[in-house]
Design a protein around this motif. Structure first.
Motif, mmCIF file in Angstrom:
data_model
loop_
_atom_site.group_PDB
_atom_site.id
_atom_site.type_symbol
_atom_site.label_atom_id
_atom_site.label_comp_id
_atom_site.label_asym_id
_atom_site.label_seq_id
_atom_site.Cartn_x
_atom_site.Cartn_y
_atom_site.Cartn_z
ATOM 1 N N ARG A 26 33.824 -28.798 -27.162
ATOM 2 C CA ARG A 26 33.419 -29.779 -28.168
ATOM 3 C C ARG A 26 32.015 -29.457 -28.663
ATOM 4 O O ARG A 26 31.198 -28.897 -27.930
ATOM 5 C CB ARG A 26 33.420 -31.181 -27.569
ATOM 6 C CG ARG A 26 34.821 -31.700 -27.307
ATOM 7 C CD ARG A 26 34.816 -33.109 -26.781
ATOM 8 N NE ARG A 26 33.860 -33.941 -27.511
ATOM 9 C CZ ARG A 26 33.334 -35.065 -27.047
ATOM 10 N NH1 ARG A 26 33.634 -35.489 -25.849
ATOM 11 N NH2 ARG A 26 32.487 -35.758 -27.766
ATOM 12 N N PRO A 27 31.712 -29.852 -29.896
ATOM 13 C CA PRO A 27 30.350 -29.605 -30.434
ATOM 14 C C PRO A 27 29.247 -30.280 -29.612
ATOM 15 O O PRO A 27 28.185 -29.705 -29.428
ATOM 16 C CB PRO A 27 30.404 -30.207 -31.831
ATOM 17 C CG PRO A 27 31.848 -30.265 -32.178
ATOM 18 C CD PRO A 27 32.600 -30.420 -30.873
ATOM 19 N N MET A 28 29.499 -31.480 -29.104
ATOM 20 C CA MET A 28 28.508 -32.204 -28.294
ATOM 21 C C MET A 28 29.163 -32.627 -26.983
ATOM 22 O O MET A 28 29.532 -33.795 -26.806
ATOM 23 C CB MET A 28 27.996 -33.441 -29.043
ATOM 24 C CG MET A 28 27.308 -33.176 -30.361
ATOM 25 S SD MET A 28 25.563 -32.854 -30.220
ATOM 26 C CE MET A 28 24.957 -34.346 -29.509
#
Length: 52
Positions: A26-28
């Protein structure tokens, strides 16, 4: 019976591995969730090793 238990633990271990990979991608990523998943995976690995 023991084999079925070990297979169930290995299946849970694989599921946790997939969840860790998905969260890491996931991006974050949620660091606390990742840490918890990794702890669960380690506990399962230790239980699998003890059962062998």
């Amino acid at each position: 019976m023991q084999t079925a238990h070990v297979q169930a633990l290995e299946a849970k271990h694989a599921t946790l591995d997939q969840r860790i990979h998905a969260e890491s991608s996931r991006p974050m990523p949620d660091a606390a969730l990742l840490a918890d998943l990794k702890k669960q995976k380690l506990r399962l690995k230790e239980e699998i090793s003890a059962a062998h």
